[in-house]
Structures are given as structure tokens and as C-alpha cells.
Design a protein around this motif. Structure first.
Motif, PDB file in Angstrom:
ATOM      1  N   LEU A   2       0.835  -1.211   0.000  1.00 12.24           N
ATOM      2  CA  LEU A   2       0.000   0.000   0.000  1.00 12.24           C
ATOM      3  C   LEU A   2       0.863   1.251   0.000  1.00 12.24           C
ATOM      4  N   ASP A   3       1.986   1.210   0.729  1.00 15.27           N
ATOM      5  CA  ASP A   3       2.908   2.355   0.718  1.00 15.27           C
ATOM      6  C   ASP A   3       3.411   2.605  -0.701  1.00 15.27           C
ATOM      7  N   ALA A   4       3.775   1.518  -1.385  1.00 17.84           N
ATOM      8  CA  ALA A   4       4.299   1.667  -2.750  1.00 17.84           C
ATOM      9  C   ALA A   4       3.226   2.266  -3.658  1.00 17.84           C
ATOM     10  N   LEU A   5       1.980   1.837  -3.467  1.00 16.35           N
ATOM     11  CA  LEU A   5       0.892   2.381  -4.296  1.00 16.35           C
ATOM     12  C   LEU A   5       0.669   3.858  -3.990  1.00 16.35           C
ATOM     13  N   ALA A   6       0.712   4.181  -2.693  1.00 13.67           N
ATOM     14  CA  ALA A   6       0.511   5.586  -2.294  1.00 13.67           C
ATOM     15  C   ALA A   6       1.624   6.448  -2.902  1.00 13.67           C
ATOM     16  N   ASP A   7       2.847   5.952  -2.918  1.00 13.81           N
ATOM     17  CA  ASP A   7       3.954   6.721  -3.494  1.00 13.81           C
ATOM     18  C   ASP A   7       3.787   6.902  -4.997  1.00 13.81           C
ATOM     19  N   SER A   8       3.321   5.848  -5.664  1.00 18.89           N
ATOM     20  CA  SER A   8       3.235   5.920  -7.135  1.00 18.89           C
ATOM     21  C   SER A   8       1.996   6.674  -7.601  1.00 18.89           C
ATOM     22  N   GLY A   9       0.935   6.670  -6.772  1.00 22.84           N
ATOM     23  CA  GLY A   9      -0.323   7.317  -7.171  1.00 22.84           C
ATOM     24  C   GLY A   9      -1.097   6.501  -8.193  1.00 22.84           C
ATOM     25  N   GLU A  10      -0.593   5.314  -8.519  1.00 25.51           N
ATOM     26  CA  GLU A  10      -1.283   4.495  -9.522  1.00 25.51           C
ATOM     27  C   GLU A  10      -2.491   3.778  -8.911  1.00 25.51           C
ATOM     28  N   ALA A  11      -3.437   3.423  -9.787  1.00 30.08           N
ATOM     29  CA  ALA A  11      -4.583   2.623  -9.314  1.00 30.08           C
ATOM     30  C   ALA A  11      -4.233   1.148  -9.459  1.00 30.08           C
ATOM     31  N   ALA A  12      -4.751   0.349  -8.547  1.00 32.66           N
ATOM     32  CA  ALA A  12      -4.515  -1.107  -8.622  1.00 32.66           C
ATOM     33  C   ALA A  12      -5.756  -1.833  -8.142  1.00 32.66           C
ATOM     34  N   PRO A  13      -5.983  -3.078  -8.612  1.00 34.62           N
ATOM     35  CA  PRO A  13      -7.134  -3.841  -8.099  1.00 34.62           C
ATOM     36  C   PRO A  13      -6.854  -4.290  -6.667  1.00 34.62           C
ATOM     37  N   LEU A  14      -7.625  -3.731  -5.759  1.00 37.98           N
ATOM     38  CA  LEU A  14      -7.391  -4.012  -4.331  1.00 37.98           C
ATOM     39  C   LEU A  14      -7.530  -5.505  -4.030  1.00 37.98           C
ATOM     40  N   VAL A  15      -8.435  -6.169  -4.762  1.00 36.63           N
ATOM     41  CA  VAL A  15      -8.666  -7.596  -4.492  1.00 36.63           C
ATOM     42  C   VAL A  15      -7.399  -8.420  -4.778  1.00 36.63           C
ATOM     43  N   THR A  16      -6.610  -8.001  -5.742  1.00 38.41           N
ATOM     44  CA  THR A  16      -5.369  -8.747  -6.006  1.00 38.41           C
ATOM     45  C   THR A  16      -4.446  -8.643  -4.795  1.00 38.41           C
ATOM     46  N   LEU A  17      -4.381  -7.440  -4.229  1.00 39.18           N
ATOM     47  CA  LEU A  17      -3.505  -7.246  -3.058  1.00 39.18           C
ATOM     48  C   LEU A  17      -3.999  -8.050  -1.850  1.00 39.18           C
ATOM     49  N   THR A  18      -5.311  -7.982  -1.601  1.00 38.71           N
ATOM     50  CA  THR A  18      -5.826  -8.709  -0.426  1.00 38.71           C
ATOM     51  C   THR A  18      -5.763 -10.228  -0.659  1.00 38.71           C
ATOM     52  N   THR A  19      -5.891 -10.634  -1.923  1.00 40.14           N
ATOM     53  CA  THR A  19      -5.787 -12.069  -2.230  1.00 40.14           C
ATOM     54  C   THR A  19      -4.372 -12.556  -1.914  1.00 40.14           C
ATOM     55  N   ASN A  20      -3.385 -11.791  -2.346  1.00 42.72           N
ATOM     56  CA  ASN A  20      -1.997 -12.196  -2.065  1.00 42.72           C
ATOM     57  C   ASN A  20      -1.715 -12.211  -0.569  1.00 42.72           C
ATOM     58  N   LEU A  21      -2.284 -11.217   0.112  1.00 40.49           N
ATOM     59  CA  LEU A  21      -2.114 -11.185   1.575  1.00 40.49           C
ATOM     60  C   LEU A  21      -2.714 -12.444   2.205  1.00 40.49           C
ATOM     61  N   MET A  22      -3.923 -12.806   1.776  1.00 40.89           N
ATOM     62  CA  MET A  22      -4.565 -13.988   2.376  1.00 40.89           C
ATOM     63  C   MET A  22      -3.821 -15.273   2.025  1.00 40.89           C
ATOM     64  N   TYR A  23      -3.259 -15.339   0.822  1.00 39.06           N
ATOM     65  CA  TYR A  23      -2.430 -16.509   0.490  1.00 39.06           C
ATOM     66  C   TYR A  23      -1.272 -16.615   1.493  1.00 39.06           C
ATOM     67  N   ASP A  24      -0.643 -15.476   1.759  1.00 38.81           N
ATOM     68  CA  ASP A  24       0.505 -15.517   2.683  1.00 38.81           C
ATOM     69  C   ASP A  24       0.066 -15.894   4.098  1.00 38.81           C
ATOM     70  N   ILE A  25      -1.095 -15.371   4.497  1.00 37.58           N
ATOM     71  CA  ILE A  25      -1.596 -15.717   5.839  1.00 37.58           C
ATOM     72  C   ILE A  25      -1.907 -17.217   5.910  1.00 37.58           C
ATOM     73  N   ILE A  26      -2.593 -17.728   4.899  1.00 41.76           N
ATOM     74  CA  ILE A  26      -2.936 -19.158   4.892  1.00 41.76           C
ATOM     75  C   ILE A  26      -1.668 -20.002   4.811  1.00 41.76           C
ATOM     76  N   GLY A  27      -0.733 -19.563   3.982  1.00 39.75           N
ATOM     77  CA  GLY A  27       0.531 -20.301   3.849  1.00 39.75           C
ATOM     78  C   GLY A  27       1.232 -20.416   5.194  1.00 39.75           C
ATOM     79  N   ALA A  28       1.354 -19.276   5.883  1.00 40.66           N
ATOM     80  CA  ALA A  28       2.101 -19.267   7.150  1.00 40.66           C
ATOM     81  C   ALA A  28       1.319 -19.988   8.249  1.00 40.66           C
ATOM     82  N   ALA A  29       0.006 -19.716   8.327  1.00 43.21           N
ATOM     83  CA  ALA A  29      -0.762 -20.244   9.462  1.00 43.21           C
ATOM     84  C   ALA A  29      -1.170 -21.700   9.272  1.00 43.21           C
ATOM     85  N   LEU A  30      -1.543 -22.053   8.052  1.00 42.09           N
ATOM     86  CA  LEU A  30      -2.053 -23.412   7.850  1.00 42.09           C
ATOM     87  C   LEU A  30      -0.985 -24.377   7.355  1.00 42.09           C
TER      88      LEU A  30
END
Ligand code: HEM
Length: 576
Positions: free
Chosen positions: A170-198
């Protein structure tokens, strides 16, 4: 003589067949509310016409909702998909949905699930999601302790750790000012959470360069893409190329998981043999549980031999957790950030709650929030006190439920449901039955779909503002019947991961919601006043938007454009 006999046999057969078809199409389900039906195509033709009139890629729930509205909001709607598949009963009343999902004398674990053959490339054929009867019960018993409260609380630091990658993105996006699909970011986050936790694996899903994501994440995403915009789950022969694509991609995911599971199994065996003095990871990993072959009497013993059957069964469960774990929570977090971005009252109330819990000085300090949440002495208590945040999540899941259950009672089982009394009762079978006590509706052999997208917006339950995002409806004395909110489904087959999802989603939002402002671009962007440039506020407290963001079917319901947003750090964001 022979030809005469043949002719009369054919004529009799034709008469019988046409009477049969006539009965099946126009009489058998005549008591069910439905659109006009065609002899040959049932409701397929009219369904197709409705799809053509709207967004071609929109989710079937929207189409069901339109039909439901056009019919005057009955408690159930019949859609006759024959000859392609069995008729579907769209259930629009929470009282009827509850009769499907609760256990009964007839169905101990609630009405059986509809076969999930179309999902087999993703979840395999022994998955807990599709299993039935004692086999399902044994699986549920195996995994339930992992999803129980005390185990989940111990995972909070692991979840918090993964939000660091999200903050960096999110910091990188805020710096760039570019638009991005938020769902892609949250999907990657959840993959990492599931990977680490499960899985106890680093899946590198949030790596800035997607080429460095783990092979498993890339293969899983590739597989899920083969399901985009699949509205009716047509049998494989309607699109054999795609069916083959799904099989191939599914097999690759399975191979990748197998190599992880083999490695984990070897590690577990080594620990067992050497009786390693270091403590076992607490809670035990899901992989370790999946490697305990469940038995029907409830005994689970660790297996030293990794048979092909055990390996496949373990991988099927892990694939299911990977799917359930990354998909719905990622869409829900992104939807919540979108709804908050267009509901300033809710954003302020949430900020006030988080200020009170973490201190106003930590608004821009994600690290301080993460540290407080990760501390065993404070984390669980802080999460418990996030009452408004919980209401935000409930309201998001009410308006944007990612999934609904589909069931089917076997032919001849005699499943009968009663419609709520405040709705017009179904027509009697024939005029002579007019004064008889209503026997209810028999639902044998129908596909039963508890349509949460309709149930959750029922004005009779949620009032005239049923379509408005208003978290406050969940605060104060409970007036909403519990069965009217069912995003995780209810009854024995309810989501096993719901508490895990609640914790993960609360952690994520608590870390980012005060630090960043999100602005939707494209579809769903707020309307601005031409003179002042300020967003136009509706009387219900939400900003007016250009067009509603609709959902498409990507196994579950996901926002059409992935919720394209720009991000700015609060304080530095443009004035609304
Ligand atoms: C916002 C988050 C979530 C939502 C809305 C959600 C929704 C649902 C729904 C509606 C079902 C019933 C499906 C059906 O009947 O066909 C279900 C089942 C299931 N979910 Fe979730 N889910 C969420 C998160 C998770 C997570 C985080 C996991 C795992 C880590 C998970 C794993 C499962 C599994 C294994 C089942 C099958 C349970 C059984 O049949 O015993 N879900 N979920």
C-alpha cells in the motif's frame, strides 16, 4: 400388418412422451413461483434473455435477484434448467433456507450437498467441502480442534506478521499514485496468511515481482482463472477444452502440494523417531492433522506410511483450505475498504473505535498497531473489543456474501419445507384440494440454492434501507433473526474457517484503515458535484456512485474489476 403394429407402437410412444414432457414442464412444479416457461427450453431461454439485457459477465445471483423481484419477491423461485441440468429452486427466504441447513431426523447433517464434480480439479474428490455422512464427520472432527478459539488466538502474531507485506504494497501504491485492483492485493495477503498459518510455508504471494511468488500460488491462481464467469456449471461436454484445462491445472496444483506434504511428512517422522526434545509447534499444523487418517469411530492416529491414498486425501483437504482461506476473506476485506471509502460516517466511527483501543497517536503508525496486536497479553483482548469493526464486517458480508450453499435431497426422500406464513402460500395441487391443510412443498430431486444475495437484502427483515451499508444495524439490542444473516451458512455444514476469517479480517483492517484513504476509480467511483468538486452525499449517508460495482462468478462472487483503487496516506490524501 407388421408396419401397422410398428406405426401404432410409435404413435402410442409419441403420445406418452409428449404427455410426459407436458407434465414435467407445466404440471409437476406448477405450485412453485416461476417465470413463464417454454415446452422445449424451460426457463433457459428467458434466463439467457435476461443475461443479454444486463452485464454479460454478471454473477448468477444478480439474475436470480432480478427474477425474484419481477415475481413480487416470493420465498422461493423455480428455474427449470432442463434438459441441461435439474431444476434449481432459488431460496429467497431465511426461514426456508434454515429448513435446508439445519439437521433433521431425516438428514442428520442437514440436506446433502449438491455434488461438486465441477470443482474437483480444485478441491479433489475427498474434500471436506464435498464429503457426506460419516466420512465428512470424521474429517470435520479431525480439523475442528485446529479452528477452535484458543488455537486461533495463538496464531494472531503469525497473521499480524503477514500484514507487513500488505502495508509495504500500500505504501508503494501511495507513493506511485497508480490505481490497482485491491482484491489482487488482499488475495496475495490472504495466500501468505494461509501459507504461514495453515501450511507453515512462506508462499511469497506478496512479493513485488509476481515471478517470485511461489509456484503453488501461481499454479492455484492459474487454476482458478479457468473458472471465471462460470454461471451454470454446465456439464463438461459443453466445453471439453475448458474441462481439460481445469484438469491439467488441477493436476499441477496437486503435484506441487504433494511435494510439500511429502516433505512435511518426512519432517514429522524424523521428529517422531528422534523424539526431538524441542517442543512441537503449537497449534499442530493442518498438514500434520491432514496426515492423520481419520477413522469413523473418531480415532486418529499418526500414520508412519504415506500411502498414495493418504497423500491424495491430505492434499485434497489442503487445497480446500487454500481455496476457502484465500478467496472469501480477500474479497470481504476489499469490499469493506470500498464501502468505508464511500461512507464517511462509518469511517469516522471506526477510526474513533481504533483510536480508543490503540491511541490516536498510532493512526499512521502501522508498526505500533501490529506490535500491540501481536502481543499475547493485549492482542486477543484488543480483537475482542473491536465491536464496530465487527459490525463493519457483518454488514459487508451481508451486502456482498461471497458464497451460498447448494443442496439436493435424493429422489423419493420426501423432503418437505413450509413457507413462512406472511407469504402467499403455494397453489394447491388442484381445486378440490383448495380447503385442505397445506402439506408444504416437496423439494426432492431439486437443486436447492440458499441465495444469500437475496436473503441478506430482504426488506421485510432489514427494512427499507436493506441495500444501504449501515454497520449500526448490528449494534444495540438484536432485532434481526440470526437465520437472516448466513454468509458462512448455518447448521452442521457451516464454514469451519469462520472464526479464523474473522480474526484475520479484523487484524488486517485494524492495521490499515486509519493509515490509508482508498479512492475508487472507474466503475463505482463517487459522483462529484460539478461546481464544488466535492462528492455528492445521499440522504442515507453514503456517497453517490457512478454505477454499482457488480460481482462476477469466479468460483465465488468477486467484484468485477477487482475494486480498482488509488491509495493515499491519510493526511496526505486529496480533500474529498
Ligand atoms: C469471509 C470468509 C469466508 C466465508 C464468507 C466463507 C463461506 C463459506 C460457506 C458459505 C461455506 C458453505 C459452503 C457450502 O455449503 O457449499 C463454507 C464452507 C467451508 N469453508 Fe468457508 N468461508 C470463509 C472463510 C473460510 C476460511 C478462512 C477457511 C479455511 C481456512 C474456510 C474453509 C471452509 C471449509 C473447509 C468449508 C467446508 C466445511 C464443511 O463442509 O464442513 N472458509 N465457507
Amino acid at each position: 400388418m407388421l408396419s401397422l403394429l410398428l406405426l401404432s407402437t410409435v404413435s402410442i410412444a409419441l403420445v406418452w412422451l409428449s404427455r410426459r414432457i407436458w407434465y414435467e414442464r407445466f404440471r409437476r412444479y406448477r405450485r412453485f413461483p416461476q417465470l413463464p416457461t417454454s415446452l422445449l427450453w424451460g426457463h433457459l431461454k428467458i434466463y439467457h434473455e435476461i443475461v443479454q439485457r444486463g452485464f454479460l459477465d454478471c454473477d448468477h445471483d444478480h439474475i436470480f435477484a432480478q427474477i425474484h423481484e419481477a415475481l413480487g419477491r416470493p420465498p422461493v423461485v423455480l428455474l427449470d434448467y432442463r434438459p441441461i441440468c435439474r431444476p434449481v429452486l432459488v431460496i429467497a427466504s431465511h426461514a426456508v433456507a434454515e429448513q435446508i441447513s439445519r439437521p433433521s431426523r431425516q438428514f442428520r447433517f442437514s440436506v446433502p450437498k449438491l455434488g461438486l464434480g465441477f470443482l474437483e480439479p480444485v478441491i479433489g474428490h475427498t474434500s471436506i467441502l464435498a464429503a457426506e455422512g460419516e466420512a465428512w464427520k470424521a474429517l470435520r472432527r479431525t480439523f475442528s480442534p485446529w479452528f477452535a478459539g484458543p488455537h486461533l488466538q495463538a496464531l494472531v502474531p503469525t497473521i499480524v506478521e503477514q500484514t507487513r507485506g500488505f502495508v509495504a504494497q500500500l505504501d508503494a501504491l501511495a507513493d506511485s499514485g497508480e490505481a490497482a485492483p485491491l482484491v489482487t492485493l488482499t488475495t496475495n495477503l490472504m495466500y501468505d496468511i494461509i501459507g504461514a498459518a495453515l501450511l507453515d510455508e512462506d508462499l511469497h504471494a506478496q512479493h513485488r515481482d509476481p515471478r517470485h511468488q511461489s509456484q503453488l500460488v501461481r499454479a492455484f491462481n492459474h487454476l482458478v482463472h479457468a473458472y471465471w464467469d462460470d454461471k451454470i456449471h454446465l456439464p463438461w461436454f459443453f466445453n471439453p477444452v475448458n474441462a481439460l484445462r481445469r484438469r491439467r491445472r488441477g493436476a499441477r496444483v496437486q503435484r506441487l502440494l504433494q511435494s510439500i506434504v511429502r516433505r512435511k511428512h518426512a519432517e514429522l517422522q524424523q521428529q517422531h523417531e528422534t523424539k526431538a526434545p524441542f517442543p512441537q509447534p503449537q497449534p499442530p499444523s493442518i498438514t500434520a492433522l491432514a496426515l492423520q487418517p481419520p477413522t469413523e469411530d473418531g480415532d486418529s492416529s499418526s500414520s508412519s506410511t504415506l500411502t498414495p491414498a493418504l497423500l491424495n486425501q491430505a492434499c485434497d483437504q489442503l487445497r480446500t483450505f487454500l481455496l476457502g482461506g484465500h478467496d472469501s476473506p480477500s474479497a470481504t476485506v476489499a469490499w469493506a475498504l470500498y464501502e468505508l471509502s464511500r461512507t464517511p460516517r462509518a469511517q469516522s466511527a471506526l477510526q474513533a473505535e481504533l483510536d480508543a483501543l490503540f491511541g490516536a497517536g498510532t493512526r499512521a503508525d502501522a508498526g505500533a498497531v501490529q506490535a500491540a496486536l501481536a502481543r499475547a497479553a493485549t492482542g486477543p483482548d484488543l480483537l475482542r473489543r473491536m465491536v464496530y469493526l465487527d459490525a463493519v464486517l457483518k454488514e459487508t458480508l451481508r451486502l456482498q456474501p461471497p458464497a451460498s450453499t447448494a443442496r439436493c435431497a435424493p429422489r423419493g426422500s420426501g423432503l418437505v419445507v413450509r413457507l413462512p406464513c406472511d407469504h402467499p402460500q403455494p397453489r394447491p395441487e388442484s381445486p378440490e384440494h383448495e380447503h385442505e391443510h397445506d402439506p408444504g412443498l416437496c423439494l426432492d430431486d431439486l437443486i436447492l440454492y440458499n441465495c444469500n444475495a437475496i436473503i441478506h437484502r430482504d426488506p421485510a427483515v432489514f427494512g427499507p434501507d436493506a441495500h444501504v451499508f449501515r454497520p449500526e444495524r448490528w449494534l444495540g439490542p438484536a432485532t434481526i433473526p440470526p437465520s437472516a444473516w448466513r454468509p458462512y451458512e448455518r447448521g452442521p455444514r457451516a464454514c469451519i474457517g469462520q472464526e479464523f476469517a474473522r480474526i484475520a479480517m479484523r487484524v488486517i483492517l485494524a492495521v490499515v484503515v486509519r493509515r490509508y484513504a482508498f479512492t475508487k476509480v472507474g466503475v463505482g467511483a463517487v459522483v462529484r458535484d460539478a461546481a464544488t468538486g466535492r462528492p455528492v452525499m445521499r440522504p442515507d449517508g453514503q456517497f453517490e456512485v457512478e454505477a454499482m460495482v457488480y460481482t462476477t462468478r469466479q468460483i465465488t462472487a468477486r467484484p468485477v474489476d477487482g475494486l480498482m483503487m488509488t491509495v493515499s496516506r491519510r493526511g496526505g490524501e486529496p480533500e474529498l
